[in-house]
Every structure is written in C-alpha cells, then in structure tokens.
Write a protein that holds these residues in place. Structure first.
Motif, short mmCIF file in Angstrom:
data_model
loop_
_atom_site.label_atom_id
_atom_site.label_comp_id
_atom_site.label_asym_id
_atom_site.label_seq_id
_atom_site.Cartn_x
_atom_site.Cartn_y
_atom_site.Cartn_z
N LYS A 40 8.39 3.95 11.51
CA LYS A 40 9.03 3.24 12.89
C LYS A 40 10.73 2.88 11.82
O LYS A 40 11.45 2.51 11.69
N THR A 41 9.70 1.19 10.96
CA THR A 41 10.42 0.85 10.38
C THR A 41 11.08 0.34 8.84
O THR A 41 11.82 1.19 8.26
N LYS A 42 9.95 1.84 8.11
CA LYS A 42 9.63 1.93 6.81
C LYS A 42 9.78 3.30 6.97
O LYS A 42 10.04 4.39 4.88
N GLY A 43 9.42 4.38 7.60
CA GLY A 43 9.10 5.75 7.67
C GLY A 43 8.06 5.57 6.30
O GLY A 43 7.38 5.10 6.31
N GLU A 44 8.18 7.20 6.91
CA GLU A 44 7.09 8.29 6.54
C GLU A 44 6.72 7.68 4.82
O GLU A 44 5.23 7.65 4.47
N VAL A 45 7.71 7.68 3.91
CA VAL A 45 7.31 7.84 2.45
C VAL A 45 6.49 6.56 1.86
O VAL A 45 5.73 6.71 1.50
N PHE A 46 7.24 5.57 2.37
CA PHE A 46 6.75 3.98 2.23
C PHE A 46 5.25 4.19 2.79
O PHE A 46 4.46 3.50 2.19
N PHE A 47 4.91 4.74 3.73
CA PHE A 47 3.64 4.89 3.89
C PHE A 47 2.40 5.81 3.54
O PHE A 47 1.28 4.85 3.28
N ARG A 48 3.03 6.70 2.58
CA ARG A 48 2.12 7.25 2.13
C ARG A 48 1.62 6.72 1.04
O ARG A 48 1.16 6.57 0.04
N LYS A 49 3.19 6.08 -0.05
CA LYS A 49 2.42 5.11 -1.20
C LYS A 49 1.37 4.18 -0.80
O LYS A 49 0.47 4.07 -1.62
N LYS A 50 1.78 3.97 0.36
CA LYS A 50 1.32 2.53 0.58
C LYS A 50 -0.53 2.83 0.69
O LYS A 50 -1.28 2.28 0.33
N GLU A 51 -0.38 4.00 1.78
CA GLU A 51 -2.32 5.07 2.09
C GLU A 51 -2.31 4.93 0.80
O GLU A 51 -3.55 4.68 0.39
N HIS A 52 -1.90 5.12 -0.13
CA HIS A 52 -2.13 6.51 -2.18
C HIS A 52 -2.29 4.83 -2.31
O HIS A 52 -4.01 4.96 -2.92
N GLN A 53 -2.22 3.72 -2.81
CA GLN A 53 -2.18 2.41 -2.82
C GLN A 53 -4.04 2.05 -2.83
O GLN A 53 -4.81 1.65 -3.40
N PHE A 54 -4.09 1.99 -1.40
CA PHE A 54 -5.61 1.55 -0.17
C PHE A 54 -6.58 2.42 -0.96
O PHE A 54 -7.55 1.86 -1.06
N LEU A 55 -6.02 3.41 -0.73
CA LEU A 55 -7.07 4.54 -1.10
C LEU A 55 -8.02 4.57 -2.28
O LEU A 55 -9.02 4.54 -2.69
N ASN A 56 -6.99 4.28 -3.25
CA ASN A 56 -7.39 4.19 -4.53
C ASN A 56 -8.31 3.06 -4.80
O ASN A 56 -9.33 2.55 -5.79
N GLU A 57 -8.05 1.43 -4.62
CA GLU A 57 -8.49 0.58 -4.36
C GLU A 57 -9.20 0.50 -3.86
O GLU A 57 -10.60 0.10 -4.17
#
Length: 163
Positions: A40-57
């Motif tokens: 709602k506040t940051k959008g799906e693109v922000f979410f997908r970037k963070k998802e990618h980052q945490f998955l890799n970690e």
C-alpha cells in the motif's frame, strides 16, 4: 498463493528437525510492517526488491532449513535460478484453480494481490497468474500435486522425494 507452503513447510521442518523460515515473515520483521502495508505505501516494485535481497541473504547461509516463499518470489529478479542453485531442492505445490479459489476466498482481505478482485473474477485472475508464472514454477526440482490432499500427506510425499 494459497497452496499451503507455510503449513506444509512447518510440518516438514518439524519432521526433519530443522528450522523453518517464511520469507514473508522475514520481510515483515526486517521492514517492521506487514506485507499489505508495504504494498500500500511503497508498492510492489519496492516489495520485490526487498524480497530478492532477503532471499539472497537467507539462501547464502550455511544452514539446514525449510524456506517458504511467496507465490511470486520465483518469478522476479532471477530468484528461481538462485533457489535452484543454492537449495538442495525446490518444490512446487501445485493446486488447481478451483482449489485455490476455495482456499483464498475466505482470506481475500489479507492478500494484497487479490484484495480488490471481485469474487466472480477471482478464478480468472488466479488462472491468469498461474499461466504467467507457470514457466518459473515448472523449473522446480519437484512438482507435487496437492489437490484433495491433507497437509500431512503432502509433507510426507515431499520428505520421501527429498530422500
């Protein structure tokens, strides 16, 4: 979405006596807010970037664990290739459209991608997403049909596949 990844992942982790991680929970803890609020506040693109980052970690850790990802995770930023490379096994929990509709209808309000979809449009929406994501899902090491099966039975099938 709605295939039972978290429920089944927890059963498998308990049976194999290893830890269980839910990527969505990791995201919420690290970001300090819920996924619907992030959308709602940051959008799906922000979410997908963070998802990618945490998955890799997570997958770079030298530990034994069961990881449940979101339904869209394999489809963005090379995530499926990362999982296939780093994980011992990637499993796709396959559920028919009718089964997904039945599972998701009661919890629509808590699912940002389907929250605003009219009930009568949900089967078409889910079918479209499955069609778009199918090429990614079919790369999984194992595909388990989950229609009309209890979570415990599905977990047992997956454990047998993992050998």
């Amino acid at each position: 979405m709605g295939s039972g990844k978290t429920t089944i992942g927890k059963i498998i982790a308990k049976e194999l006596k290893c830890s269980f991680l839910d990527l969505d929970e990791v995201l919420e803890n690290e970001l300090g807010t819920s996924i619907p609020e992030v959308f709602k506040t940051k959008g799906e693109v922000f979410f997908r970037k963070k998802e990618h980052q945490f998955l890799n970690e997570i997958v770079s850790k030298d530990a034994s664990f069961i990881l449940s990802t979101g339904g869209g995770t394999p489809c963005y930023s090379g995530n499926m290739d990362t999982m296939l490379k780093e994980a011992d096994a990637v499993v796709y929990l396959k559920v028919a459209i009718a089964g997904l509709v039945q599972r998701l209808m009661p919890e629509k309000e808590h699912r940002p991608l389907i929250k605003n979809i009219a009930n009568e449009d949900l089967p078409e929406f889910i079918g479209k997403h499955l069609f778009e994501r199918n090429n990614y899902y079919l790369k999984a090491d194992h595909i388990v049909n989950c229609d009309n099966k209890e979570p415990q039975r599905i977990a047992e099938e997956i454990i047998a596949l993992l050998g």
